[in-house]
Design a protein around this motif. Structure first.
Motif, short mmCIF file in Angstrom:
data_model
loop_
_atom_site.label_atom_id
_atom_site.label_comp_id
_atom_site.label_asym_id
_atom_site.label_seq_id
_atom_site.Cartn_x
_atom_site.Cartn_y
_atom_site.Cartn_z
N LEU A 19 24.20 117.07 98.61
CA LEU A 19 24.59 115.69 98.28
C LEU A 19 25.94 115.33 98.89
N GLN A 20 26.85 116.28 98.98
CA GLN A 20 28.13 116.02 99.63
C GLN A 20 27.92 115.72 101.11
N LYS A 21 27.00 116.44 101.76
CA LYS A 21 26.68 116.18 103.17
C LYS A 21 26.02 114.80 103.32
N ALA A 22 25.12 114.47 102.40
CA ALA A 22 24.47 113.16 102.44
C ALA A 22 25.51 112.06 102.28
N PHE A 23 26.46 112.27 101.36
CA PHE A 23 27.52 111.29 101.14
C PHE A 23 28.36 111.10 102.41
N GLU A 24 28.68 112.18 103.10
CA GLU A 24 29.44 112.08 104.36
C GLU A 24 28.69 111.24 105.39
N LEU A 25 27.39 111.48 105.52
CA LEU A 25 26.59 110.69 106.47
C LEU A 25 26.51 109.24 106.05
N ASP A 26 26.28 108.99 104.77
CA ASP A 26 26.20 107.61 104.29
C ASP A 26 27.54 106.89 104.45
N SER A 27 28.64 107.63 104.34
CA SER A 27 29.96 107.04 104.57
C SER A 27 30.12 106.66 106.04
N LYS A 28 29.68 107.54 106.95
CA LYS A 28 29.72 107.23 108.39
C LYS A 28 28.91 105.99 108.71
N LEU A 29 27.78 105.87 108.02
CA LEU A 29 26.88 104.73 108.24
C LEU A 29 27.34 103.48 107.52
N ASP A 30 28.37 103.61 106.69
CA ASP A 30 28.86 102.51 105.87
C ASP A 30 27.74 101.98 104.95
N SER A 31 26.94 102.92 104.44
CA SER A 31 25.84 102.58 103.54
C SER A 31 26.32 102.68 102.10
N THR A 32 26.71 101.54 101.55
CA THR A 32 27.21 101.52 100.18
C THR A 32 26.13 101.98 99.20
N GLU A 33 24.91 101.56 99.42
CA GLU A 33 23.82 101.95 98.53
C GLU A 33 23.59 103.46 98.58
N GLY A 34 23.61 104.02 99.79
CA GLY A 34 23.45 105.47 99.94
C GLY A 34 24.59 106.22 99.28
N GLN A 35 25.81 105.75 99.48
CA GLN A 35 26.98 106.39 98.87
C GLN A 35 26.88 106.34 97.35
N ALA A 36 26.50 105.20 96.81
CA ALA A 36 26.39 105.05 95.35
C ALA A 36 25.35 106.02 94.79
N SER A 37 24.21 106.11 95.45
CA SER A 37 23.16 107.01 95.00
C SER A 37 23.63 108.47 95.07
N GLN A 77 31.97 112.78 85.30
CA GLN A 77 32.44 111.46 84.89
C GLN A 77 33.04 110.70 86.08
N GLU A 78 33.81 111.39 86.90
CA GLU A 78 34.42 110.77 88.08
C GLU A 78 33.37 110.24 89.04
N HIS A 79 32.36 111.05 89.34
CA HIS A 79 31.33 110.63 90.31
C HIS A 79 30.43 109.54 89.75
N LEU A 80 30.07 109.65 88.49
CA LEU A 80 29.23 108.61 87.88
C LEU A 80 29.96 107.28 87.81
N THR A 81 31.25 107.32 87.48
CA THR A 81 32.05 106.09 87.41
C THR A 81 32.14 105.44 88.79
N ARG A 82 32.39 106.25 89.81
CA ARG A 82 32.45 105.70 91.18
C ARG A 82 31.11 105.11 91.60
N ALA A 83 30.02 105.80 91.27
CA ALA A 83 28.69 105.31 91.62
C ALA A 83 28.41 103.97 90.97
N LEU A 84 28.67 103.88 89.67
CA LEU A 84 28.41 102.63 88.96
C LEU A 84 29.31 101.50 89.45
#
Length: 135
Positions: free
Chosen positions: A56-74, A93-100
Motif C-alpha cells: 500500500l505504501q508503494k501504491a500510495f507513492e505511485l498514486d502521488s506521482k500520478l496526482d491521483s487524489t482518489e487513489g491516495q485517499a483509498s 488514526q493518522e492514515h484514516l484521518t488523512r484519507a477521510l
C-alpha cells in the motif's frame, strides 16, 4: 477480485501479480498502483499485514506521482485499516484521518462503501482512545 471474494487468496494473488507485471511492462503507472493495492488487500486477508502495508505504501507513492487524489485517499484508508489490524492505533488514526480528509475534499464522503468502513474504523479507534484516557 473474484478469487478474493470466493476465498481463494492464493489464486487472487497470482492473478493480481500477473496483472501488475503486465502493467509494469506497459509502463501503466495507474494500473500498477491499482494492482499493488489489490495485492495488498489479498495479503491482508491472508494475514500478512506487514506485506500489505509495504504494498500500500508503494501504491500510495505511485498514486502521488500520478496526482491521483482518489487513489491516495483509498491507499491511506486501507493503510489505516492495516495499521489498526497490526495494533498500531496512532498510525491507523493518522492514515484514516488523512484519507477521510481527502475524500471530504473530493466531496465523496458519503457515496462509497470503503469510505464508510474508514469512518467506522476511525470512530472505533476514537472510542478506544477515549476509554484508555478515561481509565
Amino acid at each position: 477480485l473474484c478469487y478474493r471474494r470466493l476465498g481463494d487468496i492464493h489464486q487472487s494473488i497470482e492473478f493480481h501479480q500477473r496483472s501488475f507485471e503486465l502493467n509494469k511492462r506497459l509502463k501503466r503507472l495507474e494500473g500498477q498502483a491499482i494492482q499493488l493495492a489489490n495485492l495488498a488487500l489479498c495479503h491482508r486477508d491472508a494475514g500478512n499485514v506487514p506485506k500489505a502495508i509495504e504494498l500500500l505504501q508503494k501504491a500510495f507513492e505511485l498514486d502521488s506521482k500520478l496526482d491521483s487524489t482518489e487513489g491516495q485517499a483509498s491507499d491511506l484508508g486501507y493503510l489505516g485499516l492495516c495499521y489498526m489490524k497490526a495494533g498500531n492505533a496512532t498510525k491507523a488514526q493518522e492514515h484514516l484521518t488523512r484519507a477521510l480528509g481527502l475524500y471530504d475534499d473530493m466531496g465523496v464522503l458519503s457515496s462509497r462503501p470503503d469510505v464508510a468502513a474508514f469512518r467506522n474504523a476511525l470512530h472505533t479507534l476514537s472510542d478506544c482512545v477515549q476509554v484508555e484516557n478515561d481509565g
